[in-house]
Design a protein around this motif. Structure first.
Motif, mmCIF file in Angstrom:
data_model
loop_
_atom_site.group_PDB
_atom_site.id
_atom_site.type_symbol
_atom_site.label_atom_id
_atom_site.label_comp_id
_atom_site.label_asym_id
_atom_site.label_seq_id
_atom_site.Cartn_x
_atom_site.Cartn_y
_atom_site.Cartn_z
ATOM 1 N N ASP A 73 43.003 -77.138 66.121
ATOM 2 C CA ASP A 73 42.288 -78.410 66.338
ATOM 3 C C ASP A 73 41.216 -78.640 65.270
ATOM 4 N N ALA A 104 48.825 -82.790 73.247
ATOM 5 C CA ALA A 104 48.431 -82.201 71.960
ATOM 6 C C ALA A 104 47.004 -82.584 71.594
ATOM 7 N N ALA A 105 46.633 -83.847 71.847
ATOM 8 C CA ALA A 105 45.290 -84.302 71.475
ATOM 9 C C ALA A 105 44.219 -83.604 72.312
ATOM 10 N N THR A 148 41.244 -82.879 74.441
ATOM 11 C CA THR A 148 40.012 -83.624 74.687
ATOM 12 C C THR A 148 39.252 -83.738 73.363
ATOM 13 N N ALA A 149 38.139 -84.448 73.391
ATOM 14 C CA ALA A 149 37.342 -84.583 72.168
ATOM 15 C C ALA A 149 36.785 -83.224 71.735
ATOM 16 N N GLU A 150 36.620 -82.305 72.689
ATOM 17 C CA GLU A 150 36.011 -81.006 72.382
ATOM 18 C C GLU A 150 37.028 -79.973 71.896
ATOM 19 N N PHE A 151 38.247 -80.022 72.422
ATOM 20 C CA PHE A 151 39.236 -79.009 72.035
ATOM 21 C C PHE A 151 40.629 -79.613 72.132
ATOM 22 N N GLY A 152 41.504 -79.166 71.236
ATOM 23 C CA GLY A 152 42.876 -79.657 71.200
ATOM 24 C C GLY A 152 43.757 -78.954 72.213
ATOM 25 N N GLY A 153 44.927 -79.525 72.433
ATOM 26 C CA GLY A 153 45.889 -78.939 73.354
ATOM 27 C C GLY A 153 47.024 -78.271 72.613
ATOM 28 N N ASP A 208 45.691 -83.905 66.535
ATOM 29 C CA ASP A 208 45.897 -85.349 66.674
ATOM 30 C C ASP A 208 47.108 -85.821 65.864
#
Lengths: 392, 392
Positions: A237, B205-206, B208-213, A195
């Motif tokens: 992450d 990059a963010a 999803t709530a479960e995993f980052g990019g 983030d």
């Protein structure tokens, strides 16, 4: 298609003229430029198409360069370069990633049309977008030509930036500052590393209220805690712990002109050792920056830094910095002058560098850097983020 | 340094075993892998360090591969690969971008240590990170070895994805969906193009709530109005007009596994011609997708699309799609199978493709695409954004 040029035509002509002079000096009749920043420098060409063969071809016998690439990128060439339409060539899509066809057969025909069949042809042997296969294919397609290495020929011409280029470097620096500020704002315990990267990327493209940003030559490097010793690793992450350190290297980019910027951020109070390392790095960097002036060599600037570090019993293995300017992935560097021992390049007004006194000591690392332009009397910082360890 | 592995060790060993079998078949004793996705595939190695020479070296005489690269990336190699520490080698920083020293002298010593001095050495001649200069330097440093082209040897092995890889492809698809949704939310008259790009990058990059990019292999391609005919052009910082069209191609990336996704967005009511072009593209794409099943060739799938388009008097020059999977810049493609006339690659379960029926007609263009995996009985879409022209 409307032309989208970011420099006066006269500036492109001056660049071309300098390249032709260098070609003559080295006995090169035809120069085949495959490095994206060099293609941009000479013609304005800008598109993310360098994953297929494409060239800007400069012939001493031909006034304008010729662009040749994939058919679907032809419009980008017409739109972004000053070249007349008849100097924009293309090959069909069937040549792309084909096991049986080679685009170099089409490209060779353009070289022949430019009188290069038996010429001395310069190619960028060490470039990122001229593979060993490309070279073999081109030699096969032009058996009577003589090939010489012209790697870095254009890079060394663009090492000194014009006033119009420096204006873009300053804009890139302002974008880099905005990116760093956003990262510092966002970094806090519990925030995922990805983030923070997201916030940095957002600002990279959004730029400032006055002008937008372009994509950087590399992703931001975001290294938390002990991962500081892996400076080019990918972010994760995982959420930031309550107390940690974070090293961030990022790239502000304006119309492909790029300014690099790193800062260390302490989340929670930094350890005395970490704060001390930061102070030592900034002191040594400031000493070296204050020393910058035309006529000195890169090596001399580096030695000031080295001596300052030595007073604290420290040394840095990696070079202290490198020339920056026009850039495309994967290179955040220009591949010309380096601020390091033995580099006898003489500083001239208009040269730009990223000075990066990254210090890694076992499991702590500091990265506080400064990009700058060499001026008539000293240096001009290209970004204005304070040179210090930020504490959140 | 803690290991950060994203696959079981057994999976890496199976990949290595397949590569060694292919080497034996082709009489290759030592394989020098320079392509970043192939280095990752065989060892897990992941860092943005491919702008300097680095290799994963597979020797038939040596159980594990050896990684060799720049000293400051050694820690990344220890951290991200399953290799034992003694199989991680490095060269000093003085070799980086040096005019006088070549890292290939150090690299050649490692090859000799692996018994490769007089061996048949496979190199990736057509790769992005093996320059013509690199090849010349390596040949000079190993004069008694015999060099053969092993380009795409590993690419063709990784064309079929394992269940663990498919899980990452699905996550990459979910990230691509989130990126596209954000772009659609943001696009509106008066919004600058660069601010739409910023939103897309943020979500990249963010994740999803479960995993980052992770970072994509290319920037998002955002082409407004007549710039649709320049598909790889850079975005600008101009605000969107009251009524326009926007084509967006983006790349969701999860731990270097990438899913490509394009959509056309109409800002304001679309013209009937534009809406019709979208309908035709989707109809032809759906026909081709419905046809996908193991045992068919890439060419056969493309012909279904081609016939569907022909019913409307249309044709597409560029290929219909390409294999996707692990990716690094500059390649959003795998350089193996293409969905096009003449590509006789037989579809197998686990193969993944990006089908992209981009249609450009004079000054309007439609890009509505679908990435998918080949399953035992047909196909599985890797993203779930509806296949339609979005209207804002």
């Amino acid at each position: 298609m409307r032309k989208e040029l970011h420099f006066e035509k006269g500036e492109f002509q001056a660049r071309l003229s300098a390249v032709k002079t260098a070609m003559e000096k080295r006995g090169i009749d035809v120069l085949m430029i495959s490095e994206p920043p060099n293609m941009n420098y000479l013609t304005g060409y800008d598109a993310y198409s360098y994953y297929v063969p494409q060239f800007v071809i400069v012939s001493l016998k031909h006034e304008q360069p010729v662009w040749i690439g994939r058919f679907m990128d032809r419009v980008s060439a017409v739109m972004t370069t000053y070249l007349d339409d008849q100097n924009v060539h293309a090959y069909e899509d069937k040549y792309v990633h084909s096991a049986t066809l080679s685009a170099f057969d089409v490209i060779a025909q353009t070289v022949r049309d430019l009188g290069g069949e038996k010429a001395c042809i310069g190619v960028e042997l060490g470039g990122y977008y001229y593979s060993a296969k490309a070279h073999a294919d081109l030699i096969r397609a032009l058996p009577e030509a003589r090939f010489v290495d012209a790697d870095l020929l254009v890079n060394w011409i663009r090492v000194v930036k014009s006033p119009a280029e420096l204006a873009l470097m300053r804009q890139a620096g302002a974008i880099a500052d905005a990116m760093m500020q956003r990262a510092i704002d966002v970094a806090a315990p519990g925030v995922r590393e990805c983030d923070i990267a997201a916030a940095v990327y957002y600002q990279m493209a959004a730029g400032t209220a006055e002008f937008g940003g372009s994509y950087g030559c590399a992703p931001p490097f975001l290294c938390v805690a002990e991962r500081a010793v892996a400076p080019h690793a990918a972010w994760t992450d995982k959420p930031l712990p309550k107390s940690t350190t974070l090293n961030l290297e990022l790239f502000g980019n304006r119309l492909r002109y790029q300014v690099n910027l790193s800062r260390s951020i302490a989340v929670g109070p930094p350890s005395p050792a970490f704060q001390n390392l930061a102070d030592v790095a900034v002191e040594a960097m400031n000493a070296a920056l204050d020393h910058v002036r035309p006529g000195l060599t890169c090596s001399e600037v580096e030695s000031v830094f080295r001596r300052s570090l030595a007073r604290h019993g420290l040394e840095k293995e990696a070079r202290l910095g490198y020339s920056i300017g026009l850039g495309y992935p994967p290179g955040a560097v220009e591949r010309t002058a380096s601020l390091r021992k033995g580099d006898e390049t003489v500083l001239q007004p208009g040269m730009c560098f990223h000075m990066m006194p990254g210090l890694w000591l076992d499991d702590v690392g500091i990265a506080i850097t400064q990009s700058f332009a060499v001026t008539e009397t000293g240096h001009e910082p290209l970004s204005s983020t304070p040179r210090k360890l930020f504490v959140k």
